[in-house]
Design a protein around this motif. Structure first.
Motif, PDB file in Angstrom:
ATOM      1  N   LEU A  24       7.152   7.058  -6.507  1.00  0.00           N
ATOM      2  CA  LEU A  24       6.437   7.684  -5.898  1.00  0.00           C
ATOM      3  C   LEU A  24       5.075   7.283  -5.303  1.00  0.00           C
ATOM      4  O   LEU A  24       4.707   7.835  -4.037  1.00  0.00           O
ATOM      5  N   PHE A  25       4.816   6.458  -5.730  1.00  0.00           N
ATOM      6  CA  PHE A  25       3.327   5.396  -5.443  1.00  0.00           C
ATOM      7  C   PHE A  25       3.577   5.377  -3.760  1.00  0.00           C
ATOM      8  O   PHE A  25       2.675   5.099  -2.607  1.00  0.00           O
ATOM      9  N   LEU A  26       4.480   4.563  -3.836  1.00  0.00           N
ATOM     10  CA  LEU A  26       4.833   4.161  -2.237  1.00  0.00           C
ATOM     11  C   LEU A  26       5.348   5.133  -1.228  1.00  0.00           C
ATOM     12  O   LEU A  26       5.248   5.018  -0.499  1.00  0.00           O
ATOM     13  N   ILE A  27       5.666   6.399  -1.531  1.00  0.00           N
ATOM     14  CA  ILE A  27       6.071   7.622  -0.744  1.00  0.00           C
ATOM     15  C   ILE A  27       5.134   8.459  -0.355  1.00  0.00           C
ATOM     16  O   ILE A  27       4.367   8.808   0.406  1.00  0.00           O
ATOM     17  N   TYR A  28       4.197   7.883  -1.524  1.00  0.00           N
ATOM     18  CA  TYR A  28       2.330   8.840  -1.284  1.00  0.00           C
ATOM     19  C   TYR A  28       1.360   7.884  -0.351  1.00  0.00           C
ATOM     20  O   TYR A  28       0.834   7.943   0.861  1.00  0.00           O
ATOM     21  N   THR A  29       1.985   6.595  -0.599  1.00  0.00           N
ATOM     22  CA  THR A  29       0.610   5.806   0.705  1.00  0.00           C
ATOM     23  C   THR A  29       1.994   5.629   2.042  1.00  0.00           C
ATOM     24  O   THR A  29       1.066   5.611   2.459  1.00  0.00           O
ATOM     25  N   LEU A  30       3.229   5.742   2.422  1.00  0.00           N
ATOM     26  CA  LEU A  30       4.080   6.245   3.421  1.00  0.00           C
ATOM     27  C   LEU A  30       3.549   7.496   3.659  1.00  0.00           C
ATOM     28  O   LEU A  30       2.874   7.650   5.530  1.00  0.00           O
ATOM     29  N   ALA A  31       3.305   8.753   3.372  1.00  0.00           N
ATOM     30  CA  ALA A  31       2.875  10.296   3.945  1.00  0.00           C
ATOM     31  C   ALA A  31       0.737   9.863   3.941  1.00  0.00           C
ATOM     32  O   ALA A  31       0.921  10.564   4.898  1.00  0.00           O
ATOM     33  N   ALA A  32       0.471   9.067   3.669  1.00  0.00           N
ATOM     34  CA  ALA A  32      -0.924   9.184   3.492  1.00  0.00           C
ATOM     35  C   ALA A  32      -1.486   8.055   4.266  1.00  0.00           C
ATOM     36  O   ALA A  32      -2.120   8.546   5.223  1.00  0.00           O
ATOM     37  N   GLY A  33      -0.295   7.244   4.529  1.00  0.00           N
ATOM     38  CA  GLY A  33      -1.487   6.826   5.974  1.00  0.00           C
ATOM     39  C   GLY A  33      -2.101   5.260   5.181  1.00  0.00           C
ATOM     40  O   GLY A  33      -2.871   5.790   3.912  1.00  0.00           O
ATOM     41  N   VAL A  34      -2.591   4.636   6.539  1.00  0.00           N
ATOM     42  CA  VAL A  34      -3.359   3.915   5.876  1.00  0.00           C
ATOM     43  C   VAL A  34      -4.688   4.088   6.029  1.00  0.00           C
ATOM     44  O   VAL A  34      -4.655   4.468   7.604  1.00  0.00           O
ATOM     45  N   PRO A  35      -5.670   4.450   5.988  1.00  0.00           N
ATOM     46  CA  PRO A  35      -7.161   4.644   5.598  1.00  0.00           C
ATOM     47  C   PRO A  35      -7.361   3.752   7.267  1.00  0.00           C
ATOM     48  O   PRO A  35      -7.419   2.082   6.294  1.00  0.00           O
TER      49      PRO A  35
END
Length: 418
Positions: free
Chosen positions: A186-197
């Motif tokens: 889930l953290f991985l999915i969130y990171t992919l969805a949110a993008g890199v700041p």
């Protein structure tokens, strides 16, 4: 977001978190040859139930957890006794079903009085039928039927306690491990969805705040502070602001593709020194390697924060309002769900990680305590007295329920008091 959609998201989240945890227990139990009698989501009265293979799958009323009930974890209780009149159904000369009542009108049953029996080791029943004694072998998956309820017998080699320490340890550990794996995904999915700041972007501007007075706008992207490039380091930005109370801070901003300069003077608002704006991020698409690293870093950070919270529980450095029961958790989850899918994914990851760590605590009735008993058994070379272990778990469960009641009561008070 519509309240029905939020409710469905909360139900789905709870179902996935608990189901995967209990699936871990059940999967490794079955791999070890342990009879899993029931796979349940929730506690209390049954709302839905069906049986597949040896296991009955149930949905129960109270959404406060779940369980995979394995043969031998509790004393095996079958309503069978010497001198009892029963009806048996044979299959190839062996007992497949044993009826303790309501068998008078059932067809194809052999009725007799039990003279001797063993349904765990030798698997036999001796019946006195019409004055003659007959000994019947019992099938390993035979069922005892009492008051219309079917219970499969559990021979010793199908019970939890008959397995090696390693098999039992793996079966108990598998539940929390499944939650850790789910949290990482889930953290991985969130990171992919949110993008890199890449840069910090201003959010809502508070009316009358220094940010509003300096004509800062929602959506402005901060490029530098007092000549220092900030990038996406929000911690550094907050540090610079908090160290500049009453002193002008020079900001270089990107507003609609144009670079502009603004000066804002931080003031004390409440308990902190702020300029009165929320912070967000401008992002770019996440690469696969970055997503894995970001998910790992996020999970590591959250693990440390959860452990800090548990440390406060031990030291007593907390207030009742710092704790949340089912009511408080649902309320907060609803607020997060209304913010969008990405925050809900990250919150679900955090709850899954919390569930794993909480269950691994060496608290009686939790998985961590059971693992401790197994480690003691491995060191001693023999198990702890099952009655003593059961008593410890019972006391622990009762204490957890009392804490749950107290926290839930406080949640309800806070809910009505706004």
């Amino acid at each position: 977001m519509h309240s029905i959609e939020i409710g469905l998201q909360i139900i789905l989240m709870f179902f996935v978190l608990v189901s995967l945890h209990e699936f871990g227990h059940m999967f490794f139990a079955k791999r070890a040859g342990i009879l899993v009698r029931e796979f349940a989501i929730g506690f209390g009265p049954k709302l839905f139930s069906y049986k597949r293979g040896e296991t009955r799958y149930t949905l129960r009323l109270l959404p406060i957890g779940g369980f995979a009930r394995m043969a031998g974890e509790d004393p095996e209780i079958l309503q069978v006794a010497t001198g009892q009149t029963v009806g048996v159904r044979l299959q190839n000369g062996k007992i497949a079903q044993l009826f303790t009542d309501r068998f008078e009108r059932l067809p194809n049953l052999l009725v007799g009085e039990i003279e001797d029996f063993d349904l765990e080791d030798r698997l036999f029943v001796t019946l006195k039928v019409d004055g003659e004694t007959h000994r019947f072998d019992v099938l390993p998956k035979a069922e005892v039927v009492s008051e219309g309820k079917e219970t499969q017998i559990a021979p010793k080699d199908r019970q939890f306690g008959s397995k090696t320490v390693f098999q039992r340890f793996l079966t108990i550990l598998a539940g929390p491990v499944m939650n850790v794996l789910l949290a990482f995904v889930l953290f991985l999915i969130y990171t992919l969805a949110a993008g890199v700041p890449t840069h910090i972007k201003l959010g809502t501007i508070e009316a009358g705040s220094p940010a509003a007075q300096a004509d800062l706008k929602q959506g402005d992207v901060i490029l530098s502070v007092n000549g220092e490039n900030i990038g996406s380091d929000s911690n550094r930005l907050v540090e610079l602001i908090q160290n500049s109370a009453g002193e002008p801070v020079r900001l270089i901003l990107n507003r609609g593709g144009e670079q502009i300069q603004k000066e804002v003077t931080p003031v004390k608002l409440g308990d902190t020194i702020r300029i009165g704006t929320a912070l967000g991020f401008e992002t770019r698409r996440t690469q696969a390697g970055e997503a894995i690293t970001g998910a790992w870093n996020d999970m590591t950070y959250m693990t440390k924060q959860i452990l800090v919270g548990f440390k406060k529980l031990v030291t007593g450095d907390f207030k009742m309002d710092d704790l949340a029961g089912p009511v408080g958790t649902v309320k907060f989850t609803a607020e997060i769900a209304s913010a969008g899918v990405a925050p809900m994914i990250r919150w679900s990851a955090l709850l899954s990680l919390y569930l794993a760590i909480f269950n691994l605590l060496p608290v009686p009735a939790l998985d961590g305590s059971r693992l401790v008993f197994l480690l003691v058994e491995a060191v001693r070379g023999k198990p702890v007295d099952p009655n003593r272990e059961s008593l410890v778990h019972f006391i622990g469960f009762a204490m957890l329920m009392l804490l749950m009641i107290a926290v839930t009561y406080n949640d309800i008070l806070n809910l009505f008091q706004g």
